[in-house]
Design an enzyme around this catalytic site. Structure first.
Site, short mmCIF file in Angstrom:
data_model
loop_
_atom_site.label_atom_id
_atom_site.label_comp_id
_atom_site.label_asym_id
_atom_site.label_seq_id
_atom_site.Cartn_x
_atom_site.Cartn_y
_atom_site.Cartn_z
N ASP A 50 -33.43 58.41 -36.53
CA ASP A 50 -32.22 59.52 -35.29
C ASP A 50 -31.39 59.76 -36.17
O ASP A 50 -32.05 60.83 -37.07
CB ASP A 50 -31.69 57.28 -35.43
N HIS A 73 -32.45 63.38 -36.74
CA HIS A 73 -31.97 64.11 -35.28
C HIS A 73 -31.25 64.88 -35.77
O HIS A 73 -30.14 65.17 -34.88
CB HIS A 73 -31.44 63.21 -34.02
#
Length: 200
Positions: A50, A73
């Site tokens: 993430d 991310h």
């Protein structure tokens, strides 16, 4: 789920942090900050499934420098004021430097943010403002984000994009972005030029 959470912290320095999680692991933010101020994060390497760094609500005066991110991310900023990200490197991440707000009524702002001396290596969305964030398109009304995004500067951002669109500004139709500055941004896709897209 966060590896490291700073919640209500003040006058903090993190240095030499290393976080490693599989790219396939969901919701594994490396470092998450909220309601914190005067925080410095230095010389750290973060790989997750993430956000490498996620900046939530209520923060101010953050300094992030010499960060290596990947997989993950990228660095995501939600509601914020006065932040500097210097000398960051992203490798094969979904995003590079991202401003992200939910596509629903809300209050707050993201302003006075500097991204400087950033290197991208095969990043899907090197520079992105997404004010219509709604993963899975669930429970998001049509009004758009109420967060105001302004005074965002991207300076000396270089490297390669994994997609043809390297710069994407998808701003709120209620509060369009303003004061966005790009200086010395040099990104390429397969040794060719890249596209940028802007909404609102």
């Amino acid at each position: 789920m966060f590896h490291i959470l700073l919640d209500g912290c003040h006058d903090v320095e993190l240095q030499g942090v290393k976080v490693s999680a599989p790219q396939s692991s969901p919701n594994t933010d490396g470092i998450h900050l909220q309601s914190s101020s005067d925080v410095t994060i230095l010389n750290s390497q973060i790989g997750t499934g993430d956000d490498c760094l996620s900046i939530g609500p209520g923060n101010s005066n953050l300094s992030i420098e010499n960060i290596v991110c990947g997989p993950g991310h990228g660095i995501s900023i939600g509601i914020y004021k006065s932040q500097t990200v210097r000398r960051a490197a992203f490798s094969k991440t979904q995003n590079g430097v991202r401003v992200k707000t939910w596509a629903r009524p809300s209050n707050g702002f993201v302003r006075n943010v500097l991204f400087q001396h950033v290197v991208m290596n095969n990043v899907e969305n090197p520079i992105i403002i997404d004010q219509n964030y709604c993963p899975g398109s669930g429970n998001c009304p049509e009004e758009g984000s109420g967060i105001r995004v302004s005074e965002i500067t991207y300076q000396d951002v270089q490297g390669t994009s994994a997609t043809e669109v390297a710069v994407k500004f998808d701003c709120s139709k209620i509060n369009p972005c303003n004061g966005i500055t790009l200086l010395d941004v040099k990104l390429s896709y397969k040794n060719q030029g890249v596209w940028s897209t802007t909404t609102n």
